[in-house]
Design a protein around this motif. Structure first.
Motif, short mmCIF file in Angstrom:
data_model
loop_
_atom_site.label_atom_id
_atom_site.label_comp_id
_atom_site.label_asym_id
_atom_site.label_seq_id
_atom_site.Cartn_x
_atom_site.Cartn_y
_atom_site.Cartn_z
N ILE A 81 0.85 -1.20 0.00
CA ILE A 81 0.00 0.00 0.00
C ILE A 81 0.88 1.24 0.00
N GLY A 83 3.52 3.80 -0.85
CA GLY A 83 4.79 3.70 -1.56
C GLY A 83 5.21 2.27 -1.84
N SER A 84 4.62 1.33 -1.14
CA SER A 84 4.94 -0.08 -1.34
C SER A 84 4.09 -0.71 -2.43
N SER A 131 6.34 -4.37 2.30
CA SER A 131 6.06 -3.44 3.38
C SER A 131 7.37 -3.03 4.03
N ARG A 132 7.66 -1.76 3.97
CA ARG A 132 8.90 -1.23 4.56
C ARG A 132 8.90 -1.48 6.07
N SER A 133 7.79 -1.15 6.71
CA SER A 133 7.72 -1.32 8.18
C SER A 133 7.50 -2.79 8.53
N THR A 136 2.26 -2.98 8.34
CA THR A 136 1.06 -2.29 7.85
C THR A 136 -0.14 -3.24 7.78
N GLN A 270 0.68 10.65 -3.88
CA GLN A 270 1.27 10.30 -2.58
C GLN A 270 2.57 11.06 -2.35
N GLU A 274 2.26 13.44 0.87
CA GLU A 274 2.90 12.93 2.09
C GLU A 274 4.23 13.64 2.35
N LYS A 406 -3.82 5.17 12.25
CA LYS A 406 -3.38 3.77 12.36
C LYS A 406 -3.60 3.27 13.79
O1 LIG Z 1 5.69 0.11 3.38
P1 LIG Z 1 4.84 0.18 4.58
O2 LIG Z 1 5.58 0.31 5.86
O3 LIG Z 1 3.86 -0.97 4.62
O4 LIG Z 1 3.97 1.53 4.49
C1 LIG Z 1 3.09 1.74 3.43
C2 LIG Z 1 2.74 3.19 3.31
O5 LIG Z 1 2.11 3.64 4.52
C3 LIG Z 1 2.62 4.92 4.88
O6 LIG Z 1 3.48 4.74 5.95
C4 LIG Z 1 1.50 5.85 5.27
O7 LIG Z 1 0.67 5.27 6.16
C5 LIG Z 1 3.35 5.41 3.66
O8 LIG Z 1 4.30 6.38 3.95
C6 LIG Z 1 3.92 4.13 3.12
O9 LIG Z 1 4.30 4.27 1.79
#
Ligand SMILES: O=P(O)(O)OC[C@H]1O[C@](O)(CO)[C@@H](O)[C@@H]1O
Length: 433
Positions: A81, A83-84, A131-133, A136, A270, A274, A406
């Motif tokens: 979602i 940027g991912s 997902s970077r984090s 999500t 985005q 953002e 979130k």
């Molecule tokens: O790559 P992730 O950590 O799943 O995040 C997805 C997206 O959600 C955001 O953190 C915004 O909620 C964006 O900056 C990011 O691209």
């Protein structure tokens, strides 16, 4: 990438920028460029994005997708979602399906998700979950649903899945447990700036697109960065957008004249929102599509509030689709030309119509929809955004305002105690039914 800011000058438009103001602004662009170059060289958080053409290793991506060669991949499903998802969608959207169709699951709409999983030939579908984090909710929930759909059909999803994520988090854990091919997100690069990396390029690699060409286009963008907006197309776009916002253009319409750039307008939205939506500032990005939205939005752009910058984007080259000759009265003028001719005429006419109405607009062109040009376009817009952020004095690379929602959603689902979730329950009500 070519950027023409002539129709944003005050001799043409209101709001508009005088040449003197541009000259003065260019002194600040020189300082901002120095700052940006320092950040790139030191791979500082955020600025590192502008080093991706150099830092992204196409071989690493190609190697990670090699195991999929044993499967007859007809479709690539990106589960991610923001940027991912938007970088990959933009690259694959712009370059076309290649050897496999592109599908993106970047929302948790049960109807759409169920329908997509029904329609997709799962046995011939590769999955890129990103997902970077790694935390999500939408991405993780969708992936669990996708995995279940594969298992329900008795199809081995582990053979068809590639993961891109950070060093830890549930997605990394799942990849390790299932021994899935897993790529790292680039260090210090926010999602929305990561199209030219493992995040945005895996589907393109699976589809057989020229990943090295995309990076070469990005590198051409990198080499075009200079201390003056009059020499650097990306900085011309960033600086004029900043100057127009200062003068009241609070909305920035991105209007590509190419169906294959429709996702690009979403990606732009985005990136701009953002990155620059901070401290009470920031242009509201508006997605439009040429020529289609001439027949829906143009009335407003021309005759509505003069609070917009319209940026027209087009590839200069089109495939030739001839319009047949006809002697139908009133139609013969079309015969003998091509759809591309008509699209170009619409582009130039609409651009001129906004200038005639005194509305600031900018023209962004690339040679054609090929890997190099698309890579350069993405890089150019990222650099334009970074420059605009420097000139605005905002923190371009974080997005703290998204966290409230979130936490509230997580609290509502029993995922922990969050005061934000309580606030949801206290919603002011004036229900009319
Ligand atoms: O790559 P992730 O950590 O799943 O995040 C997805 C997206 O959600 C955001 O953190 C915004 O909620 C964006 O900056 C990011 O691209």
């Amino acid at each position: 990438m070519y950027v023409d800011i002539g129709n944003a000058l005050s001799s043409v438009a209101t709001p508009g920028v005088s040449c003197d103001s541009l000259e003065r602004l260019d002194e600040r662009v020189a300082d901002a460029h120095e700052r940006i170059e320092r950040g790139i060289t030191d791979r500082e958080f955020g600025y590192a994005a502008l080093a991706l053409p150099e830092d992204t290793d196409a071989d690493v991506i190609e190697t990670a997708v090699e195991p999929l060669d044993d499967i007859d991949v007809d479709a690539v499903l990106t589960v991610g979602i923001g940027g991912s998802a938007l970088g990959a969608a933009t690259v694959s959207g712009a370059l076309g399906p290649g050897s496999a169709g592109t599908f993106v699951l970047d929302n948790v709409d049960p109807r759409r998700t169920a329908r997509l999983l029904d329609d997709l030939p799962l046995a011939d579908t590769a999955v890129h979950v990103v997902s970077r984090s790694g935390t999500t909710a939408e991405t993780l929930a969708n992936f669990l649903v996708v995995r279940d759909a594969y298992e329900a059909e008795g199809v081995d999803w582990t053979e068809r899945t590639v993961v891109t994520t950070g060093p830890d988090g549930p997605l990394r854990t799942l990849a390790d447990e299932e021994d899935l091919p897993a790529l790292d997100v680039p260090d210090g690069v926010p999602g929305r700036f990561s199209a030219l990396s493992t995040v945005g390029l895996v589907p393109a690699a699976i589809q057989g697109h020229d990943v090295s060409g995309l990076l070469a286009g990005g590198q051409a963008g990198r080499e075009s960065l200079s201390g003056s907006l009059f020499d650097c197309p990306a900085y011309a776009l960033g600086a004029i957008s900043y100057a127009l916002e200062e003068r009241g253009a609070s909305q920035h319409v991105c209007m590509p004249y190419s169906e294959d750039l429709e996702f690009f307008a979403e990606w732009f939205a985005q990136l701009w929102a953002e990155s620059l939506g901070k401290d009470g500032l920031g242009q509201t990005p508006v997605r439009a599509l040429g020529a289609t939205d001439q027949h829906s939005q143009l009335q407003l752009y021309r005759a509505g509030r003069h609070d917009k910058q319209v940026t027209f984007v087009r590839p200069r080259e089109h495939p030739a689709v001839p319009i047949p000759e006809t002697d139908v009265e009133g139609l013969s003028y079309l015969g003998g030309s091509t759809l591309g001719d008509l699209l170009d005429a619409e582009f130039e006419a609409t651009e001129a119509s906004l200038a005639a109405a005194g509305l600031p607009n900018v023209r962004v062109e690339i040679d054609r929809l090929d890997a190099e040009s698309v890579g350069e376009l993405l890089y150019g817009y990222e650099a334009a955004c970074v420059l605009a952020g420097e000139l605005m004095g905002v923190e371009t690379f974080t997005q703290p305002a998204v966290e409230w929602g979130k936490r509230a959603a997580r609290g509502l689902l029993g995922g922990g105690e969050f005061e934000e979730a309580d606030a949801v329950a206290e919603k002011q009500r004036l229900l009319v039914e």
